[in-house]
Design a protein around this motif. Structure first.
Motif, PDB file in Angstrom:
ATOM      1  N   LYS B  33      -0.973   0.945 -11.980  1.00  0.00           N
ATOM      2  CA  LYS B  33       0.399   0.827 -11.504  1.00  0.00           C
ATOM      3  C   LYS B  33       0.664   1.781 -10.345  1.00  0.00           C
ATOM      4  O   LYS B  33       0.480   2.989 -10.474  1.00  0.00           O
ATOM      5  CB  LYS B  33       1.352   1.159 -12.654  1.00  0.00           C
ATOM      6  CG  LYS B  33       2.812   1.015 -12.279  1.00  0.00           C
ATOM      7  CD  LYS B  33       3.715   1.489 -13.404  1.00  0.00           C
ATOM      8  CE  LYS B  33       5.171   1.346 -12.968  1.00  0.00           C
ATOM      9  NZ  LYS B  33       6.085   1.865 -13.997  1.00  0.00           N
ATOM     10  N   LEU B  34       1.109   1.238  -9.240  1.00  0.00           N
ATOM     11  CA  LEU B  34       1.627   2.059  -8.146  1.00  0.00           C
ATOM     12  C   LEU B  34       3.144   2.053  -8.246  1.00  0.00           C
ATOM     13  O   LEU B  34       3.741   1.117  -8.778  1.00  0.00           O
ATOM     14  CB  LEU B  34       1.206   1.491  -6.788  1.00  0.00           C
ATOM     15  CG  LEU B  34      -0.242   1.744  -6.358  1.00  0.00           C
ATOM     16  CD1 LEU B  34      -1.218   0.858  -7.093  1.00  0.00           C
ATOM     17  CD2 LEU B  34      -0.396   1.550  -4.848  1.00  0.00           C
ATOM     18  N   ARG B  39       1.444   2.983  -1.223  1.00  0.00           N
ATOM     19  CA  ARG B  39       0.267   2.279  -0.773  1.00  0.00           C
ATOM     20  C   ARG B  39      -0.950   2.738  -1.579  1.00  0.00           C
ATOM     21  O   ARG B  39      -1.003   3.884  -2.024  1.00  0.00           O
ATOM     22  CB  ARG B  39      -0.002   2.581   0.704  1.00  0.00           C
ATOM     23  CG  ARG B  39       1.047   1.988   1.632  1.00  0.00           C
ATOM     24  CD  ARG B  39       1.028   0.476   1.571  1.00  0.00           C
ATOM     25  NE  ARG B  39       1.971  -0.112   2.502  1.00  0.00           N
ATOM     26  CZ  ARG B  39       3.201  -0.517   2.176  1.00  0.00           C
ATOM     27  NH1 ARG B  39       3.634  -0.389   0.926  1.00  0.00           N
ATOM     28  NH2 ARG B  39       3.984  -1.054   3.084  1.00  0.00           N
ATOM     29  N   LEU B  40      -1.911   1.815  -1.727  1.00  0.00           N
ATOM     30  CA  LEU B  40      -3.164   2.155  -2.409  1.00  0.00           C
ATOM     31  C   LEU B  40      -4.096   2.882  -1.438  1.00  0.00           C
ATOM     32  O   LEU B  40      -4.306   2.442  -0.303  1.00  0.00           O
ATOM     33  CB  LEU B  40      -3.850   0.873  -2.892  1.00  0.00           C
ATOM     34  CG  LEU B  40      -5.266   1.030  -3.432  1.00  0.00           C
ATOM     35  CD1 LEU B  40      -5.274   1.872  -4.698  1.00  0.00           C
ATOM     36  CD2 LEU B  40      -5.895  -0.336  -3.683  1.00  0.00           C
ATOM     37  N   ILE B  41      -4.651   3.987  -1.914  1.00  0.00           N
ATOM     38  CA  ILE B  41      -5.593   4.802  -1.139  1.00  0.00           C
ATOM     39  C   ILE B  41      -6.919   4.745  -1.882  1.00  0.00           C
ATOM     40  O   ILE B  41      -6.956   5.025  -3.082  1.00  0.00           O
ATOM     41  CB  ILE B  41      -5.100   6.266  -1.096  1.00  0.00           C
ATOM     42  CG1 ILE B  41      -3.702   6.349  -0.484  1.00  0.00           C
ATOM     43  CG2 ILE B  41      -6.089   7.161  -0.374  1.00  0.00           C
ATOM     44  CD1 ILE B  41      -3.641   6.009   0.974  1.00  0.00           C
ATOM     45  N   THR B  42      -8.007   4.397  -1.204  1.00  0.00           N
ATOM     46  CA  THR B  42      -9.260   4.265  -1.941  1.00  0.00           C
ATOM     47  C   THR B  42     -10.449   4.715  -1.116  1.00  0.00           C
ATOM     48  O   THR B  42     -10.451   4.601   0.114  1.00  0.00           O
ATOM     49  CB  THR B  42      -9.446   2.819  -2.444  1.00  0.00           C
ATOM     50  OG1 THR B  42     -10.565   2.774  -3.329  1.00  0.00           O
ATOM     51  CG2 THR B  42      -9.679   1.848  -1.301  1.00  0.00           C
ATOM     52  N   LEU B  82      -4.791   7.978  -9.142  1.00  0.00           N
ATOM     53  CA  LEU B  82      -4.481   6.919 -10.106  1.00  0.00           C
ATOM     54  C   LEU B  82      -5.611   6.719 -11.102  1.00  0.00           C
ATOM     55  O   LEU B  82      -5.389   6.611 -12.298  1.00  0.00           O
ATOM     56  CB  LEU B  82      -4.251   5.598  -9.380  1.00  0.00           C
ATOM     57  CG  LEU B  82      -3.068   5.486  -8.424  1.00  0.00           C
ATOM     58  CD1 LEU B  82      -3.097   4.138  -7.723  1.00  0.00           C
ATOM     59  CD2 LEU B  82      -1.748   5.672  -9.167  1.00  0.00           C
ATOM     60  N   GLY B  83      -6.842   6.644 -10.602  1.00  0.00           N
ATOM     61  CA  GLY B  83      -7.985   6.396 -11.474  1.00  0.00           C
ATOM     62  C   GLY B  83      -9.236   6.183 -10.662  1.00  0.00           C
ATOM     63  O   GLY B  83      -9.214   6.261  -9.435  1.00  0.00           O
ATOM     64  N   VAL B 132     -12.715   6.219  -6.008  1.00  0.00           N
ATOM     65  CA  VAL B 132     -11.436   6.794  -6.426  1.00  0.00           C
ATOM     66  C   VAL B 132     -10.287   5.976  -5.854  1.00  0.00           C
ATOM     67  O   VAL B 132     -10.384   5.403  -4.775  1.00  0.00           O
ATOM     68  CB  VAL B 132     -11.292   8.262  -5.962  1.00  0.00           C
ATOM     69  CG1 VAL B 132     -12.200   9.157  -6.786  1.00  0.00           C
ATOM     70  CG2 VAL B 132     -11.578   8.405  -4.478  1.00  0.00           C
ATOM     71  N   MET B 133      -9.208   5.903  -6.634  1.00  0.00           N
ATOM     72  CA  MET B 133      -7.999   5.199  -6.197  1.00  0.00           C
ATOM     73  C   MET B 133      -6.798   6.117  -6.374  1.00  0.00           C
ATOM     74  O   MET B 133      -6.679   6.799  -7.389  1.00  0.00           O
ATOM     75  CB  MET B 133      -7.832   3.918  -7.013  1.00  0.00           C
ATOM     76  CG  MET B 133      -8.883   2.870  -6.648  1.00  0.00           C
ATOM     77  SD  MET B 133      -9.094   1.582  -7.916  1.00  0.00           S
ATOM     78  CE  MET B 133     -10.037   2.494  -9.125  1.00  0.00           C
ATOM     79  N   GLY B 134      -5.945   6.149  -5.362  1.00  0.00           N
ATOM     80  CA  GLY B 134      -4.751   6.982  -5.418  1.00  0.00           C
ATOM     81  C   GLY B 134      -3.607   6.272  -4.720  1.00  0.00           C
ATOM     82  O   GLY B 134      -3.728   5.106  -4.345  1.00  0.00           O
ATOM     83  N   ALA B 135      -2.506   6.970  -4.562  1.00  0.00           N
ATOM     84  CA  ALA B 135      -1.329   6.360  -3.950  1.00  0.00           C
ATOM     85  C   ALA B 135      -0.601   7.380  -3.091  1.00  0.00           C
ATOM     86  O   ALA B 135      -0.586   8.577  -3.400  1.00  0.00           O
ATOM     87  CB  ALA B 135      -0.390   5.837  -5.041  1.00  0.00           C
ATOM     88  N   VAL B 136      -0.030   6.893  -2.009  1.00  0.00           N
ATOM     89  CA  VAL B 136       0.875   7.698  -1.175  1.00  0.00           C
ATOM     90  C   VAL B 136       2.092   6.842  -0.820  1.00  0.00           C
ATOM     91  O   VAL B 136       1.984   5.626  -0.730  1.00  0.00           O
ATOM     92  CB  VAL B 136       0.246   8.172   0.151  1.00  0.00           C
ATOM     93  CG1 VAL B 136      -0.877   9.162  -0.078  1.00  0.00           C
ATOM     94  CG2 VAL B 136      -0.216   7.000   0.990  1.00  0.00           C
TER      95      VAL B 136
END
Lengths: 303, 303
Positions: B33-34, B39-42, B82-83, B132-136
């Protein structure tokens, strides 16, 4: 200083653009855009030479197939594709190989709308890991766990073709020339059913892609949903090419992996999308049963 | 039927929970979930034995380090984690190895809030690929390309420690016992600066994590931003442990990779976060210059 393998990766840099891509290869991370209310859907698949594809498989085939098999997991969730990353391990940086591989990638990137937004290339035995990313509206992903007693079970396309193609490639079976060409194509260039998956989002109660074989994968739906699945052997869709194998065709349709068709459940009365056929019913209980005394391989119930 | 390697993967299944995880390992894909407007950062990083870590590195160290180095790319973009997914290639399924590796993973999962939501395990030479996945928030990612003439250049922590630790491990240098312990720890267990990255989101004009060495990575900011960077040798932060190496300390601070500190640019007058020091200035031109006649290795400008 860029290594030989960094340079290889640049061969793929033109594959990085797509509607959801705000930033592709070149910074520390890529940036992808989801629409409001969507969730990120992601999966990782690794193919190893000699395990997931035959040694000396043409590199274009490897590139295409690695993406298609990973994209199939997005299809099984009903996701719309956003992009992917690839971890590529190569024994050497032979230019023909890299070029051919990148052609297969390019085809799959285009066919599945999965731009390549990042990756890493290292030296070692040939291994391709593809991580796909997609999106679905919140609470709408197709899970394995939603099948209900009374639902009907469907599959897309035909089953067992990839196994038949592999049997031919391994000199275990000699079909006609036309059948062989068709089945080898089905083995080497499976089609991820992304459009079908998205179409099923609103209606299916459960879905999975058939990578381990129908019995195994229907079994995953049964286990996750806490139900049993009864399959009807006469209903299994088999291609004319595979039908040349006679009784083995049904064995392959049940146990052959790598078809990457979708198996899904619909409530009674919901019409199936075009190209899909009903193959059974969801009942109370556990496991997968089939109404024929055929060789279904070890580990599965049949009656 | 699950293979030996599927069973291994189950050792990691307890690492899959986190605040952004709606569905973890077990279906065709994971669901993350974002938040609205994010936005998705990967990013993907591969570590290969003998290339990115020494042979016979303790498996706990490999597990921790693989995650930290990948998480560092999220830090460099200012992303909240995120994961992640991991593609693990192993020569065999030795239980001690898997257990120790999973302990290192578990520590990093917890420290960096990066639940393991998917993966694949295959047989082959030891290779660990971490995605890796994150969000900004939209339009706020820290890029390499935003440095402006007149900005000041900063780094977090101290530089060159990982290179000093590696030199000790490779019998190229004998520091004191305490210094050696400190520097080996910095080499083996680098810290991804995720909190700092998020703190910089609102203020920094550009950022990168130092994986290739300060000169190389500052050079990436300069190239992406179309500016030059002037570094001040006297300002480079060097730990007391590394200072035991005398002149080599500065060489390592400039060229040593694997520190995973952040290098970033701030407009003049913006105070730097705690633990960060100013090391230079953004000027017109191109490349990276330094005010000392020291051995900066091949491929870099200095004056």
């Amino acid at each position: 200083m860029p290594s030989e393998f960094d340079l290889i990766y640049r061969h793929f840099a033109h594959l990085g653009a797509g509607p959801a891509v705000e930033l592709s290869v070149g910074d520390d991370c890529a940036i992808l855009k989801l629409e409001p209310g969507e969730r990120l859907i992601t999966s990782l698949d690794t193919l190893v030479e000699g395990v997931h594809f035959l040694p000396d498989t043409f590199p274009e085939i490897i590139g295409y197939r690695a993406v298609a098999t990973a994209a199939s997991d997005l299809a099984a969730m009903g996701a719309r594709p956003l992009g992917m990353t690839i971890a590529l391990t190569l024994p050497d940086a032979e230019e023909f190989w890299v070029h051919s591989f990148s052609q297969g990638l390019a085809e799959a990137v285009s066919e599945y709308s999965l731009p390549l937004v990042g990756g890493d290339t290292t030296r070692g035995p040939l291994t391709v890991s593809v991580q796909v990313m997609g999106a679905v509206p919140v609470d709408q992903a197709l899970l394995r766990s939603g099948a209900q007693v009374g639902d009907e079970v469907y599959v897309s396309g035909t089953l067992g073709d990839a196994a038949g193609g592999l049997a031919f490639l391994q000199d275990e079976w000699r079909p006609s020339r036309d059948a062989a060409a068709y089945l080898v194509e089905r083995h080497e260039r499976p089609t991820a059913r992304l459009a079908l998956g998205q179409q099923l989002l609103a209606v299916a109660t459960a879905a999975i892609d058939i990578s381990d074989g129908l019995l195994a994968d229907a079994g995953h739906i049964a286990a996750a949903s806490g139900v049993a699945i009864e399959l009807e052997s006469a209903a299994l869709p088999v291609s004319p090419a595979l039908a040349e194998a006679g009784e083995r065709a049904i064995t392959w349709a049940l146990n052959g992996g790598d078809d990457y068709e979708l198996c899904f459940t619909l409530p009674t009365g919901v019409p199936a999308p075009e190209g899909c056929v009903r193959i059974g019913t969801v009942v109370a209980g556990e496991g997968v049963q089939i109404d024929a005394d055929i060789d279904t391989g070890a580990g599965y119930q049949h009656f």
